[in-house]
Design a protein around this motif. Sequence first.
Motif, mmCIF file in Angstrom:
data_model
loop_
_atom_site.group_PDB
_atom_site.id
_atom_site.type_symbol
_atom_site.label_atom_id
_atom_site.label_comp_id
_atom_site.label_asym_id
_atom_site.label_seq_id
_atom_site.Cartn_x
_atom_site.Cartn_y
_atom_site.Cartn_z
ATOM 1 N N VAL A 1 0.845 -1.190 0.000
ATOM 2 C CA VAL A 1 0.000 0.000 0.000
ATOM 3 C C VAL A 1 0.883 1.245 0.000
ATOM 4 N N ALA A 2 0.511 2.197 -0.844
ATOM 5 C CA ALA A 2 1.267 3.446 -0.928
ATOM 6 C C ALA A 2 0.313 4.576 -1.304
ATOM 7 N N ILE A 3 0.764 5.772 -1.002
ATOM 8 C CA ILE A 3 -0.010 6.967 -1.336
ATOM 9 C C ILE A 3 0.825 7.823 -2.276
ATOM 10 N N GLU A 4 0.253 8.119 -3.419
ATOM 11 C CA GLU A 4 0.861 9.012 -4.392
ATOM 12 C C GLU A 4 0.240 10.391 -4.170
ATOM 13 N N ARG A 5 1.053 11.359 -3.721
ATOM 14 C CA ARG A 5 0.562 12.709 -3.432
ATOM 15 C C ARG A 5 0.871 13.629 -4.603
ATOM 16 N N LYS A 6 -0.133 14.376 -4.996
ATOM 17 C CA LYS A 6 0.037 15.404 -6.021
ATOM 18 C C LYS A 6 -0.338 16.748 -5.404
ATOM 19 N N MET A 7 0.460 17.762 -5.676
ATOM 20 C CA MET A 7 0.249 19.050 -5.009
ATOM 21 C C MET A 7 -0.862 19.898 -5.627
ATOM 22 N N SER A 8 -1.362 19.501 -6.803
ATOM 23 C CA SER A 8 -2.391 20.327 -7.431
ATOM 24 C C SER A 8 -2.981 19.618 -8.647
ATOM 25 N N ALA A 9 -4.056 20.214 -9.148
ATOM 26 C CA ALA A 9 -4.647 19.736 -10.402
ATOM 27 C C ALA A 9 -3.652 19.909 -11.540
ATOM 28 N N ASN A 10 -2.852 20.969 -11.496
ATOM 29 C CA ASN A 10 -1.852 21.188 -12.539
ATOM 30 C C ASN A 10 -0.870 20.019 -12.602
ATOM 31 N N GLU A 11 -0.401 19.571 -11.437
ATOM 32 C CA GLU A 11 0.579 18.474 -11.420
ATOM 33 C C GLU A 11 -0.032 17.175 -11.943
ATOM 34 N N ILE A 12 -1.223 16.821 -11.480
ATOM 35 C CA ILE A 12 -1.821 15.560 -11.929
ATOM 36 C C ILE A 12 -2.204 15.643 -13.410
ATOM 37 N N SER A 13 -2.601 16.824 -13.889
ATOM 38 C CA SER A 13 -2.922 16.937 -15.316
ATOM 39 C C SER A 13 -1.668 16.702 -16.155
ATOM 40 N N SER A 14 -0.514 17.122 -15.668
ATOM 41 C CA SER A 14 0.747 16.855 -16.355
ATOM 42 C C SER A 14 1.038 15.349 -16.377
ATOM 43 N N ASN A 15 0.741 14.656 -15.264
ATOM 44 C CA ASN A 15 0.924 13.200 -15.218
ATOM 45 C C ASN A 15 0.017 12.494 -16.226
ATOM 46 N N PHE A 16 -1.158 13.045 -16.460
ATOM 47 C CA PHE A 16 -2.105 12.427 -17.380
ATOM 48 C C PHE A 16 -1.851 12.810 -18.839
ATOM 49 N N TYR B 1 -2.696 3.938 8.522
ATOM 50 C CA TYR B 1 -3.075 3.258 9.763
ATOM 51 C C TYR B 1 -4.195 2.252 9.504
ATOM 52 N N TYR B 2 -5.268 2.690 8.845
ATOM 53 C CA TYR B 2 -6.412 1.799 8.657
ATOM 54 C C TYR B 2 -6.148 0.728 7.612
ATOM 55 N N GLU B 3 -5.374 1.015 6.582
ATOM 56 C CA GLU B 3 -4.994 -0.036 5.623
ATOM 57 C C GLU B 3 -4.217 -1.137 6.341
ATOM 58 N N ILE B 4 -3.242 -0.727 7.142
ATOM 59 C CA ILE B 4 -2.407 -1.705 7.843
ATOM 60 C C ILE B 4 -3.213 -2.450 8.896
ATOM 61 N N LYS B 5 -4.038 -1.739 9.639
ATOM 62 C CA LYS B 5 -4.879 -2.376 10.659
ATOM 63 C C LYS B 5 -5.739 -3.463 10.022
ATOM 64 N N GLU B 6 -6.406 -3.149 8.931
ATOM 65 C CA GLU B 6 -7.273 -4.125 8.263
ATOM 66 C C GLU B 6 -6.469 -5.309 7.733
#
Length: 165
Positions: free
Chosen positions: A54-69, A148-153
Amino acid sequence: MVILCDTREQPTRAYKRRLEAMGRPYERVALISGDYSARVTLPDGTPYSFADKVAIERKMSANEISSNFTRGRDQFKREFDRFTGAGGKLYLLIERTDWGSILRHQYNTQFAPKSFIASLMAWQARYNTQILFCQPEDTGHLIERILYYEIKERLERGDADDHCG
């Protein structure tokens, strides 16, 4: 629980505030995917990493994720293919925007709202990814709670039993 922070996350003031908000010890490591994951110590004393689960991919804005897409789509797709193809779950946490802002094209790229929404929806369907929106001041708390909840489950299901003595 120790938060694992990818070494590509830049140690800015916002990064330091995120870590403080998590309220957990952390380590900077090279994660295979995502920006944040976690490690726990099992009852037998064995450290157990969830970095491939399990991991979290953080994007700082719509601009950043639109560049990824758009410009970075192939690389972004490969990252999700590799991680989820090996049975991992990636969350996509996007700061400073929400569905309505994307629908109203309240971001600074030429990525059309219809295409943007289609890409987000396709990622949810294709990769079983949860897309979460938040403000930067809430990011650290949300990252900690998601992990926390991913790992707990997972531990309650016995996902780590083969590692316990």
